[in-house]
Write an enzyme that holds these catalytic residues in place. Structure first.
Site, mmCIF file in Angstrom:
data_model
loop_
_atom_site.group_PDB
_atom_site.id
_atom_site.type_symbol
_atom_site.label_atom_id
_atom_site.label_comp_id
_atom_site.label_asym_id
_atom_site.label_seq_id
_atom_site.Cartn_x
_atom_site.Cartn_y
_atom_site.Cartn_z
ATOM 1 C CB THR A 32 6.615 -6.854 -30.584
ATOM 2 O OG1 THR A 32 5.773 -7.832 -31.016
ATOM 3 C CG2 THR A 32 7.800 -7.517 -30.413
ATOM 4 C CB THR A 35 7.102 0.412 -24.378
ATOM 5 O OG1 THR A 35 8.491 1.125 -24.733
ATOM 6 C CG2 THR A 35 6.842 1.500 -23.759
ATOM 7 N N GLY A 88 4.052 -0.476 -29.260
ATOM 8 C CA GLY A 88 5.277 0.566 -28.960
ATOM 9 C C GLY A 88 5.555 1.063 -30.234
ATOM 10 C CD GLU A 108 5.507 -4.579 -33.734
ATOM 11 O OE1 GLU A 108 5.899 -4.445 -32.473
ATOM 12 O OE2 GLU A 108 6.021 -3.894 -34.870
ATOM 13 C CE LYS A 126 11.495 4.266 -28.308
ATOM 14 N NZ LYS A 126 10.562 3.213 -28.154
HETATM 15 C C1 5RP Z 1 8.907 -3.960 -32.801
HETATM 16 C C2 5RP Z 1 8.527 -2.527 -32.439
HETATM 17 C C3 5RP Z 1 8.590 -1.884 -31.306
HETATM 18 O O1 5RP Z 1 7.278 -1.763 -30.785
HETATM 19 C C4 5RP Z 1 9.430 -0.707 -31.256
HETATM 20 O O2 5RP Z 1 10.581 -1.175 -31.664
HETATM 21 C C5 5RP Z 1 9.601 -0.149 -29.963
HETATM 22 O O3 5RP Z 1 10.162 -1.108 -29.029
HETATM 23 P P1 5RP Z 1 10.541 -0.716 -27.763
HETATM 24 O O4 5RP Z 1 9.178 -0.418 -26.582
HETATM 25 O O5 5RP Z 1 11.455 -1.794 -26.957
HETATM 26 O O6 5RP Z 1 11.561 0.692 -27.592
HETATM 27 O O7 5RP Z 1 8.024 -1.778 -33.715
HETATM 28 O O8 5RP Z 1 9.090 -4.283 -34.140
#
Ligand code: 5RP
Length: 227
Positions: A32, A35, A88, A108, A126
């Site tokens: 989710t 990315t 992600g 997840e 990140k």
């Molecule tokens: C959702 C997550 C996402 O993977 C995490 O927040 C990264 O999101 P993004 O790719 O939009 O930065 O853990 O629960």
């Protein structure tokens, strides 16, 4: 609560590189977030070109994106296993992750941990030397107060995640509330993960310790793969 704000190009590069690891005839866990959405689009293009895969989504968002991309979507209980998961993260340090910025970390973790191979896709904003992002903790609604007390006893500062464009808190796809728990810099992510898991009323927390097999880090000029 979302960490990092890397460029869309860096996210896309990481996600598209990871999507190349998807093999014909496999079951893919679909993470989710913004990315992973690029990976879902890339897998969808491969499906249009003849790749045979089934996707297991980690959220309503990723299920909808997968369907839009033309990926056949199934459920965890309908498959014998997951070959590869792509997901992600909000922060990565030494291969460990904090996830849950989209409040999807319960499903997840279930799907990423079930996969034979779990690839993380992030942009380079990140990466950290040590994890220090607030840890999302999904709780049963009635347990919010008692879990918050236990988090404080562990040295954390919990904040009930507020919803946007809705009065009150975020409610997850599975009906849980989320406490974002600031512990500062984590000296012992595995130890904290075990302590959080042991609190009655905690459904799941966003510390993913020792689960990732590789991290695809998108940069403005390419992708690094950290095994
Ligand atoms: C959702 C997550 C996402 O993977 C995490 O927040 C990264 O999101 P993004 O790719 O939009 O930065 O853990 O629960």
């Amino acid at each position: 609560m979302k960490a990092g704000d890397g460029s869309a190009g860096a996210k896309r590069r990481a996600a598209e590189a990871a999507a190349e690891a998807v093999e014909d005839g496999t079951v893919v866990g679909l993470g989710t977030g913004s990315t992973t959405a690029y990976a879902i689009e890339a897998i969808g293009r491969a499906v249009a070109d003849g790749l045979d895969v089934r996707g297991v989504a980690t959220s309503r968002q990723s299920a909808a994106l997968a369907r839009d991309a033309g990926i056949p979507v199934t459920t965890l209980s309908a498959v014998e296993g997951i070959d590869l998961a792509i997901d992600g993260a909000d922060q990565v340090a030494n291969g460990d992750l904090i996830k849950g910025g989209g409040a999807a970390h319960t499903r997840e973790k279930l799907i990423d941990a079930a996969a034979d191979r779990f690839l993380v896709v992030v942009d380079d904003s990140k990466l950290a030397d040590r994890l220090d992002w607030p840890v999302p903790v999904a709780v049963l609604p009635d347990a919010e107060g008692v879990v918050a007390d236990r988090i404080r006893e562990l040295g954390g500062e919990p904040t009930l995640r507020p919803a946007e464009r809705k009065d009150g808190p975020v409610v997850t796809d599975d009906g849980h509330l989320v406490l974002d728990c600031d512990f500062g810099e984590l000296d012992d992510p595995a130890g904290l993960a075990a302590q959080l898991s042991a609190i009655p009323g905690v459904v799941e927390h966003g510390l993913f310790v020792g689960l990732a097999d590789a991290t695809y880090v998108g940069r403005d000029d390419g992708v690094d793969v950290i095994e």
